[in-house]
Scaffold this active site. Structure first.
Site, mmCIF file in Angstrom:
data_model
loop_
_atom_site.group_PDB
_atom_site.id
_atom_site.type_symbol
_atom_site.label_atom_id
_atom_site.label_comp_id
_atom_site.label_asym_id
_atom_site.label_seq_id
_atom_site.Cartn_x
_atom_site.Cartn_y
_atom_site.Cartn_z
ATOM 1 N N HIS A 235 0.840 -1.198 0.000
ATOM 2 C CA HIS A 235 0.000 0.000 0.000
ATOM 3 C C HIS A 235 0.870 1.240 0.000
ATOM 4 O O HIS A 235 2.099 1.180 0.166
ATOM 5 C CB HIS A 235 -0.937 0.006 1.214
ATOM 6 C CG HIS A 235 -0.250 0.022 2.543
ATOM 7 N ND1 HIS A 235 0.296 1.165 3.099
ATOM 8 C CD2 HIS A 235 -0.008 -0.980 3.434
ATOM 9 C CE1 HIS A 235 0.824 0.886 4.272
ATOM 10 N NE2 HIS A 235 0.661 -0.420 4.501
ATOM 11 N N CYS A 251 4.301 -4.504 6.405
ATOM 12 C CA CYS A 251 3.792 -4.225 5.063
ATOM 13 C C CYS A 251 4.878 -3.660 4.152
ATOM 14 O O CYS A 251 5.961 -3.277 4.597
ATOM 15 C CB CYS A 251 2.633 -3.243 5.129
ATOM 16 S SG CYS A 251 1.117 -3.973 5.760
#
Length: 285
Positions: A235, A251
């Protein structure tokens, strides 16, 4: 602020994968993902190990961490592109090896999203796929009950170089600098895949959709309590000041422009490989 959020289901972070809406999907046209019947039969002189009946009370593989008992992926750091995906057409018993023990059921969807898993190996008529909701594990499937689809794209992430490269048909197309998991919450090594996508739940994600990967934190207890049971995601963030650093909860965070390009070009089921470093930097680096 400054801490990336792992992608979680509704039971963990209040949001879920986004099922595809009506009409054409926003990624990859029909020619990119043409389905063909499964063909996994061995040579005529090699028998196919029979599949033991699966008890009806076996767990189903979903967004929560997968059940234990599946074998390790022996080629988990191999960056050779996986070019075929598998789509279950019904509930499938997943085994710990060809002719082995049934461990769980692989379903046609996870959180309402059609499931495509990369094919990692074939052996004696059985097919091994990268296991969803797990790290560096395979699930073995007997013949039947699925279709295959061509996979053209691959994402390779290098932890030492803080670099994400998008490949198509084995050729590097674009490279971006990324930020990765902080100490104790490192971005997991190994092969995984794009499980699905979801809209950003908060403004810190820059208004760009998020990819959920098949991988989960290596140490689930290391992440904040609100992220327990969550998946690793790709992301963007509301600023780019932390690119090239270890600042996330595991992440992979890149620029808004890079994320939008991946969302437009790379479909669900595409393989993702996280390594420490490639032997040679991509031409796009």
């Amino acid at each position: 602020m400054g801490v990336a959020v792992l992608l979680g289901g509704s039971a963990y972070a209040g949001w879920t994968l986004t099922p595809p809406g009506p009409g054409p999907a926003p990624v990859a046209g029909p020619s990119d993902r043409a389905e063909v019947p499964s063909t996994t039969l061995p040579p005529l002189d090699e028998p196919v190990p029979s599949a033991a009946p699966a008890p009806e009370d076996l767990p189903e593989i979903d967004y929560a961490p997968s059940p234990a008992g599946f074998p390790d992926d022996p080629d988990t750091l191999d960056t050779t592109p996986l070019t075929e995906g598998l789509r279950p057409t019904r509930r499938l018993a997943a085994y710990d090896g060809p002719g082995g023990r049934p461990v769980a059921f692989l379903m046609p969807t996870i959180s309402g999203v059609p499931l495509t898993v990369p094919i990692a190996r074939r052996e004696r008529g059985w097919t091994a796929v990268l296991l969803p909701s797990a790290n560096r594990k395979l699930a073995w499937l007997p013949p039947g009950g699925f279709r295959t689809v061509a996979l053209r794209d691959q994402i390779v992430v290098e932890r030492v170089a803080y670099r994400l490269t998008w490949f198509r048909d084995g050729v590097a197309r674009r490279t971006w600098q990324v930020s990765l998991g902080q100490h104790g919450q490192e971005t997991p090594l190994g092969r995984t895949f794009v499980l699905g996508r979801t809209p950003p739940p908060e403004s810190v994600y820059g208004g760009v959709d998020i990819y959920a990967l098949g991988s989960i934190p290596d140490d689930p207890d290391s992440v904040p309590p609100s992220l327990r049971g969550a998946h690793i995601g790709i992301h963007t963030w509301y600023h780019d000041g932390e690119l090239g650093r270890k600042t996330t909860n595991g992440c992979i965070r890149l620029t808004p422009g890079g994320q939008r390009m991946l969302l437009a070009e790379v479909p669900e089921g595409s393989p993702v490989v996280v390594v420490d470093e490639l032997p040679t930097a991509p031409a796009t680096a």
